[in-house]
Design an enzyme around this catalytic site. Structure first.
Site, PDB file in Angstrom:
ATOM      1  N   GLY A 113       2.374   2.681  10.690  1.00 44.57           N
ATOM      2  CA  GLY A 113       3.354   3.757  10.511  1.00 44.57           C
ATOM      3  C   GLY A 113       4.057   4.180  11.786  1.00 44.57           C
TER       4      GLY A 113
ATOM      5  N   ASN B 243       0.863  -1.179   0.000  1.00 46.94           N
ATOM      6  CA  ASN B 243       0.000   0.000   0.000  1.00 46.94           C
ATOM      7  C   ASN B 243       0.902   1.232   0.000  1.00 46.94           C
ATOM      8  OD1 ASN B 243      -1.819   2.033   0.484  1.00 46.94           O
ATOM      9  ND2 ASN B 243      -2.301   1.425   2.597  1.00 46.94           N
TER      10      ASN B 243
ATOM     11  N   LYS C 232       0.218   4.258  -0.412  1.00 40.71           N
ATOM     12  CA  LYS C 232      -0.412   5.496   0.102  1.00 40.71           C
ATOM     13  C   LYS C 232      -0.095   6.654  -0.856  1.00 40.71           C
ATOM     14  CE  LYS C 232      -0.159   3.457   4.625  1.00 40.71           C
ATOM     15  NZ  LYS C 232      -0.146   3.616   6.065  1.00 40.71           N
TER      16      LYS C 232
ATOM     17  N   GLU D  79      -5.425  -4.537  10.741  1.00 41.41           N
ATOM     18  CA  GLU D  79      -4.419  -3.498  10.909  1.00 41.41           C
ATOM     19  C   GLU D  79      -4.707  -2.706  12.176  1.00 41.41           C
ATOM     20  OE1 GLU D  79      -2.489  -2.465   6.846  1.00 41.41           O
ATOM     21  OE2 GLU D  79      -4.163  -1.133   7.176  1.00 41.41           O
TER      22      GLU D  79
ATOM     23  N   HIS E 213      -9.509   1.401   5.050  1.00 44.10           N
ATOM     24  CA  HIS E 213      -8.238   1.705   5.715  1.00 44.10           C
ATOM     25  C   HIS E 213      -8.474   2.749   6.807  1.00 44.10           C
ATOM     26  CE1 HIS E 213      -4.163   2.965   6.457  1.00 44.10           C
ATOM     27  NE2 HIS E 213      -3.778   1.835   5.886  1.00 44.10           N
TER      28      HIS E 213
ATOM     29  N   GLU F  79      -6.857   5.220   7.708  1.00 42.53           N
ATOM     30  CA  GLU F  79      -6.624   6.613   7.310  1.00 42.53           C
ATOM     31  C   GLU F  79      -7.847   7.187   6.611  1.00 42.53           C
ATOM     32  OE1 GLU F  79      -2.990   5.787   5.227  1.00 42.53           O
ATOM     33  OE2 GLU F  79      -2.053   5.306   7.143  1.00 42.53           O
TER      34      GLU F  79
ATOM     35  N   SER G 183       3.354  -1.634  10.511  1.00 42.15           N
ATOM     36  CA  SER G 183       4.789  -1.696  10.777  1.00 42.15           C
ATOM     37  C   SER G 183       5.380  -3.077  10.533  1.00 42.15           C
ATOM     38  CB  SER G 183       5.098  -1.225  12.211  1.00 42.15           C
ATOM     39  OG  SER G 183       4.735   0.136  12.350  1.00 42.15           O
TER      40      SER G 183
HETATM   41  P1  PGA Z   1       2.730   0.594   7.619  1.00 42.94           P
HETATM   42  O1  PGA Z   1       1.264   0.774   6.993  1.00 42.94           O
HETATM   43  O2  PGA Z   1       3.262  -0.723   7.083  1.00 42.94           O
HETATM   44  O3  PGA Z   1       3.506   1.770   7.120  1.00 42.94           O
HETATM   45  O4  PGA Z   1       2.577   0.571   9.085  1.00 42.94           O
HETATM   46  C1  PGA Z   1       0.418  -0.318   6.767  1.00 42.94           C
HETATM   47  C2  PGA Z   1      -0.870   0.162   6.177  1.00 42.94           C
HETATM   48  O5  PGA Z   1      -1.330   1.248   6.551  1.00 42.94           O
HETATM   49  O6  PGA Z   1      -1.480  -0.516   5.331  1.00 42.94           O
END
Ligand code: PGA
Length: 252
Positions: A175, A9, A11, A169, A97, A99, A215
Site C-alpha cells: 500500500g 485481496n 481488504k 509481501e 497477512h 495487517e 504495490s
Molecule cells: P497492495 O497490497 O497491492 O495494495 O500493496 C497487497 C496486499 O496487501 O496483499
C-alpha cells in the site's frame, strides 16, 4: 505443475453494489480471455463471498476468503470457520497477512493452527510472509522470512505443503506505492524455494506457487512476473478496479 495465480485481496473495501459491479466486470473481462494455466482468485470481504461464488459458477475465476478462525464451530463471536468457508465453495484463504499480524496480533502459532484447519477442510491457504523496513535495512529480511516459514508452515507434511500458495509481501511495499524491485523479489522467492527444497524436496519446491505482493500494478507487473521464481501476484489496491486488475492478469 506450478500454477500461475493473480489474486485480488480487496481488504475492507466495497459495498454490496460496488462488489457486485466489480465481480461482474472481472467475470466479463475473463470471458474473452484464455486462462490456460493461469488462475484468477477474488478475495472479497466475507459478506460478499456468496455473491462471488454464485457468479464464479458461470465464470472462470476462483474465490478466496481473507481470514478464518481455526476452530470448526463454537463460541467465537464474529468469527468464520473453515467448514463454513468450505460449505460456500470457497477455494482459497489468505492467512498471515501483515495487517492481521500487526493489527490483530496474530502469532506464528495461531497461523499454524489456521493452516491446519484450512487444509483439513480442503481450502488452499495463501500464506503471506515478509519483512518490515527496519528488518530489511538491517539485512535481516532472509532470517525474518525463514522464521515465519519455520514457525507457521514447515510443520506440514509434503502432501499438505503441496496445497499451499506462498505470497512474499515485504511489509514496506504494501500500500505504499513502493514495490520491491524485480531483483529483490526474485532473490527472496528463490530463497524461499531453496528453503522448501531443503526441508521437503527439490521436486516440491519446483511445484509450489510463490506470489509477490506489495504495490504491484499494471505498470510493474510484467517485470516482476518475468522472474523465474515469481509465479504471479497478490494484489491489494490495484485489484479494486477491474481494468487495472485485468491488466495485471494480462501481464502474467
Ligand atoms: P497492495 O497490497 O497491492 O495494495 O500493496 C497487497 C496486499 O496487501 O496483499
Amino acid at each position: 505443475m506450478r500454477k500461475k495465480i493473480v489474486a485480488g485481496n480487496w481488504k475492507m473495501n466495497k459495498t454490496f453494489l460496488e462488489a457486485e459491479e466489480l465481480i461482474a466486470q472481472v467475470a466479463e473481462a475473463l470471458e474473452n480471455r484464455k486462462l490456460k494455466d493461469k488462475i484468477v482468485v477474488l478475495c472479497p470481504p466475507f459478506l460478499f463471498l456468496e455473491l462471488a461464488t454464485d457468479i464464479a459458477v458461470e465464470s472462470n475465476f476462483s474465490v478466496g476468503a481473507q481470514n478464518v478462525y481455526p476452530d470448526d464451530r463454537g463460541a467465537f463471536t464474529g468469527e468464520i470457520s473453515p467448514p463454513m468457508l468450505e460449505s460456500m465453495e470457497v477455494e482459497y484463504c489468505i492467512i498471515g497477512h501483515s495487517e492481521r499480524r500487526k493489527y490483530f496480533n496474530e502469532s506464528h502459532e495461531f497461523l499454524a493452527r489456521k493452516l491446519d484447519a484450512l487444509l483439513k477442510h480442503n481450502i488452499k491457504p495463501v500464506f503471506c510472509c515478509g519483512e518490515l523496513l527496519p528488518e530489511r535495512k538491517a539485512k535481516k529480511h532472509f532470517k525474518v522470512v525463514e522464521k515465519q516459514l519455520n514457525e507457521s508452515l514447515f510443520h506440514l507434511n509434503k502432501e499438505e505443503m503441496s496445497e499451499v500458495v506462498i505470497a512474499y509481501e515485504p511489509v514496506w511495499a504494501i500500500g505504499t506505492g513502493v514495490n520491491a524491485t524485480s531483483e529483490q523479489a526474485q532473490e527472496m522467492h528463490a530463497f524461499i524455494r531453496g528453503l522448501i527444497a531443503k526441508k521437503y524436496s527439490k521436486k516440491l519446491s519446483g511445484e509450489i506457487t510463490i506470489l509477490y505482493g506489495g504495490s504491484c500494478n499494471s505498470k510493474n507487473a510484467k517485470e516482476l512476473f518475468s522472474n523465474p521464481d515469481v509465479d504471479g501476484g497478490l494484489i491489494g489496491g490495484a485489484s479494486l478496479k477491474a481494468e487495472e486488475f485485468i491488466a495485471i492478469f494480462d501481464a502474467l
